[in-house]
Scaffold this motif. Structure first.
Motif, PDB file in Angstrom:
ATOM      1  N   VAL A  41      -4.054   0.169  -4.404  1.00 45.02           N
ATOM      2  CA  VAL A  41      -3.447  -1.007  -5.422  1.00 45.02           C
ATOM      3  C   VAL A  41      -4.521  -1.221  -6.421  1.00 45.02           C
ATOM      4  O   VAL A  41      -5.813  -1.571  -6.000  1.00 45.02           O
ATOM      5  CB  VAL A  41      -3.017  -2.094  -4.925  1.00 45.02           C
ATOM      6  CG1 VAL A  41      -2.518  -3.321  -6.060  1.00 45.02           C
ATOM      7  CG2 VAL A  41      -1.702  -2.235  -3.744  1.00 45.02           C
ATOM      8  N   ARG A  42      -4.357  -1.025  -7.670  1.00 49.04           N
ATOM      9  CA  ARG A  42      -5.512  -1.450  -8.494  1.00 49.04           C
ATOM     10  C   ARG A  42      -5.052  -2.381  -9.792  1.00 49.04           C
ATOM     11  O   ARG A  42      -3.885  -2.120 -10.204  1.00 49.04           O
ATOM     12  CB  ARG A  42      -5.819  -0.045  -9.074  1.00 49.04           C
ATOM     13  CG  ARG A  42      -6.577   1.051  -8.099  1.00 49.04           C
ATOM     14  CD  ARG A  42      -7.226   2.102  -9.065  1.00 49.04           C
ATOM     15  NE  ARG A  42      -5.976   3.247  -9.370  1.00 49.04           N
ATOM     16  CZ  ARG A  42      -6.188   4.050 -10.272  1.00 49.04           C
ATOM     17  NH1 ARG A  42      -7.362   4.215 -10.604  1.00 49.04           N
ATOM     18  NH2 ARG A  42      -5.304   4.965 -10.387  1.00 49.04           N
ATOM     19  N   ASP A  43      -5.882  -3.206  -9.947  1.00 45.35           N
ATOM     20  CA  ASP A  43      -5.754  -4.089 -10.988  1.00 45.35           C
ATOM     21  C   ASP A  43      -4.401  -4.901 -11.149  1.00 45.35           C
ATOM     22  O   ASP A  43      -3.556  -4.583 -12.116  1.00 45.35           O
ATOM     23  CB  ASP A  43      -5.983  -3.321 -12.505  1.00 45.35           C
ATOM     24  CG  ASP A  43      -7.239  -2.753 -12.579  1.00 45.35           C
ATOM     25  OD1 ASP A  43      -8.227  -3.259 -11.897  1.00 45.35           O
ATOM     26  OD2 ASP A  43      -7.558  -1.564 -13.069  1.00 45.35           O
ATOM     27  N   VAL A 108       0.180  -3.951   3.072  1.00 44.41           N
ATOM     28  CA  VAL A 108      -0.107  -4.316   1.709  1.00 44.41           C
ATOM     29  C   VAL A 108       1.102  -3.884   0.968  1.00 44.41           C
ATOM     30  O   VAL A 108       1.632  -2.677   1.090  1.00 44.41           O
ATOM     31  CB  VAL A 108      -1.245  -3.337   1.142  1.00 44.41           C
ATOM     32  CG1 VAL A 108      -1.441  -3.667  -0.225  1.00 44.41           C
ATOM     33  CG2 VAL A 108      -2.502  -3.832   2.230  1.00 44.41           C
ATOM     34  N   ASN A 109       1.713  -4.853   0.361  1.00 38.97           N
ATOM     35  CA  ASN A 109       3.017  -4.604  -0.556  1.00 38.97           C
ATOM     36  C   ASN A 109       3.996  -4.087   0.316  1.00 38.97           C
ATOM     37  O   ASN A 109       4.942  -3.307   0.010  1.00 38.97           O
ATOM     38  CB  ASN A 109       2.782  -3.856  -1.637  1.00 38.97           C
ATOM     39  CG  ASN A 109       1.942  -4.585  -2.778  1.00 38.97           C
ATOM     40  OD1 ASN A 109       1.864  -5.955  -2.721  1.00 38.97           O
ATOM     41  ND2 ASN A 109       1.563  -4.103  -3.750  1.00 38.97           N
ATOM     42  N   SER A 128      -7.717  -5.689  -6.625  1.00 42.69           N
ATOM     43  CA  SER A 128      -7.486  -4.209  -6.072  1.00 42.69           C
ATOM     44  C   SER A 128      -7.362  -4.286  -4.550  1.00 42.69           C
ATOM     45  O   SER A 128      -8.458  -4.960  -3.913  1.00 42.69           O
ATOM     46  CB  SER A 128      -8.409  -3.470  -6.600  1.00 42.69           C
ATOM     47  OG  SER A 128      -8.458  -2.998  -8.174  1.00 42.69           O
ATOM     48  N   ALA A 129      -6.875  -3.445  -3.904  1.00 41.50           N
ATOM     49  CA  ALA A 129      -6.880  -3.195  -2.607  1.00 41.50           C
ATOM     50  C   ALA A 129      -7.309  -1.959  -2.187  1.00 41.50           C
ATOM     51  O   ALA A 129      -6.410  -0.716  -2.578  1.00 41.50           O
ATOM     52  CB  ALA A 129      -5.482  -3.577  -1.929  1.00 41.50           C
ATOM     53  N   ILE A 130      -8.301  -1.485  -1.237  1.00 39.38           N
ATOM     54  CA  ILE A 130      -9.004  -0.434  -0.923  1.00 39.38           C
ATOM     55  C   ILE A 130      -8.721  -0.370   0.695  1.00 39.38           C
ATOM     56  O   ILE A 130      -9.077  -1.015   1.445  1.00 39.38           O
ATOM     57  CB  ILE A 130     -10.381  -0.363  -1.178  1.00 39.38           C
ATOM     58  CG1 ILE A 130     -10.776  -1.008  -2.498  1.00 39.38           C
ATOM     59  CG2 ILE A 130     -10.929   0.959  -1.236  1.00 39.38           C
ATOM     60  CD1 ILE A 130     -10.350  -0.274  -3.966  1.00 39.38           C
ATOM     61  N   VAL A 182      -7.855   7.759  -5.080  1.00 35.51           N
ATOM     62  CA  VAL A 182      -6.339   6.919  -5.274  1.00 35.51           C
ATOM     63  C   VAL A 182      -5.257   7.443  -4.558  1.00 35.51           C
ATOM     64  O   VAL A 182      -5.374   8.336  -4.064  1.00 35.51           O
ATOM     65  CB  VAL A 182      -6.301   6.746  -6.869  1.00 35.51           C
ATOM     66  CG1 VAL A 182      -7.362   5.987  -7.530  1.00 35.51           C
ATOM     67  CG2 VAL A 182      -5.975   8.162  -7.284  1.00 35.51           C
ATOM     68  N   ALA A 183      -4.241   6.562  -4.638  1.00 33.53           N
ATOM     69  CA  ALA A 183      -3.214   7.006  -3.675  1.00 33.53           C
ATOM     70  C   ALA A 183      -2.056   7.826  -4.496  1.00 33.53           C
ATOM     71  O   ALA A 183      -1.118   7.942  -3.744  1.00 33.53           O
ATOM     72  CB  ALA A 183      -2.605   5.856  -3.025  1.00 33.53           C
TER      73      ALA A 183
END
Length: 387
Positions: A41-43, A108-109, A128-130, A182-183
């Motif tokens: 997840v970004r921004d 996550v989500n 953001s989630a890494i 990124v995913a």
């Protein structure tokens, strides 16, 4: 995006039993699978977190545990002025690491993930989630999005090695960023634990620790859906000129692909709108023609002409990206102008560099094993067990 915290993981991997080749070219001892950092997840303004079992929250980069819980019910995580808020608690930190005990899934989500989750609050106040996890688990979450689990196992093994190699190469070059991959399609599509399947997991387990090396070093093992008869040179797209990615493979193995032939019709107004800043002519678009083709037969550049007769040349790579890679599926096409319409008749889907996935299917059906498939599409490379 500017991140307050910039976490670095340096990569040095081993090969064989006890001694091997490090990805940076150094002889090293054996090791466990390295971790990769995947931005899932970004921004965003907020996201949803949950943990099925016991977990810890630690401050990054100090690593000091600041909270322990037996379970986390579905809760909102939000970036706030003083740090990161999870449920009703505000943590005075710009980055938090959530680690589950006994390999419990972290959601996550509403999607489950293996490994740890690092939350990063940016200077602009976004979150953001890494996902930090070992590369083997990462590849297990990738394969079903890149290749059908119904395909022969050797085609899946070849894809597993290409995906693992690509991920570890990205890890090598991403020390300046808080994530390696990124995913989505900008790296490799990754769906976490929910995307794992028995057959694709078997392919990952069978090829455990195997990557492609060229000259003793890892390289970006690009892949695509269908080459349409010949592969492309990486130098054409990314200025990367090495033997495994020279793109001189004449491929007869992907002819059964449903993407081998395609066509699309677009009107001039739609094309101009999609081109956006790439369109620098003053008048209305009136004609498009092929300006130059490269050695593989793909379009290298296009000439756009307006109603006043002025023209400009645009790269086929930029044109395809502007139109959408799912619309203009490759740069291997011809153009026919019919009134206000432009008809593209093409072959293949994707950039054409490296492994042709439908070609791998065709080769595996003809009895080639995964190492022979990889040797064909990445000539000069070697499948090497590095841990």
């Amino acid at each position: 995006m500017v991140f307050i915290e910039k976490m670095k993981w340096w990569l040095c991997l081993a090969a064989g039993a006890g001694v091997g080749v490090c990805l940076c070219g150094t002889v090293w001892g054996s090791s466990q699978p390295p971790t990769v950092r995947v931005a899932i997840v970004r921004d965003t303004k907020e996201l949803t977190l949950a943990v099925e079992g016991a977990f810890d929250i630690s401050a990054v980069p100090a690593g000091k545990k600041i909270y322990h819980g037996s379970r986390l019910a579905s809760s909102k995580a939000v970036a706030v002025d003083k740090g990161i808020k999870i449920h009703q608690t505000v943590y005075d930190a710009s980055s938090l690491r959530i680690s589950a005990h006994k390999k419990a899934a972290i959601f996550v989500n509403h999607r489950p993930y293996r490994g740890d989750i690092v939350l990063i609050r940016s200077a602009e106040g976004s979150l953001s989630a890494i996902n930090v996890l070992d590369v083997e688990s990462y590849v297990k979450g990738v394969l079903v999005h890149e290749i059908s689990p119904a395909w022969p196992i050797d085609a899946i093994k070849a894809q597993a090695i290409a995906a693992r190699t690509y991920a570890l190469y990205q890890k090598e070059i991403s020390s300046h960023r808080p994530y390696d991959l990124v995913a989505d399609t900008f790296s490799q599509v990754y769906g976490g634990f929910a995307s794992e399947r028995n057959k694709t997991n078997r392919a990952v387990n069978f090829t455990f620790g195997e990557v492609l090396l060229y000259g003793g070093k890892i390289f970006p093992a690009y892949f695509h859906a269908t080459c349409g008869g010949s592969t492309e040179s990486a130098a054409e797209l990314w200025k990367l000129d090495i033997e495994p990615l020279k793109g001189d493979r004449l491929c007869s193995f992907c002819s059964a692909s449903p993407h081998y032939y395609w066509n699309i019709s677009l009107d001039f107004k739609t094309i101009r709108k999609k081109l956006g800043p790439f369109y620098t002519l003053q008048g209305e678009l009136q004609n498009i023609s092929v300006e130059e083709r490269n050695a593989s037969g793909r379009v290298h550049s296009l000439r756009l002409k307006d109603e006043a007769g002025d023209s400009v040349v645009i790269s086929a790579k930029d044109f395809r990206q502007a139109m959408g890679p799912d619309i203009v599926r490759s740069t291997n096409f011809t153009i026919t102008v019919k009134g206000s319409k432009v008809v593209f008749n093409g072959k293949g889907w994707g950039h054409g560099v490296g492994l042709c996935q439908w070609g791998a299917l065709g080769m595996s059906r003809r009895g080639y094993d995964y190492k022979e498939i990889l040797a064909f599409y990445y000539p000069g490379s070697r499948v090497t067990k590095i841990y």
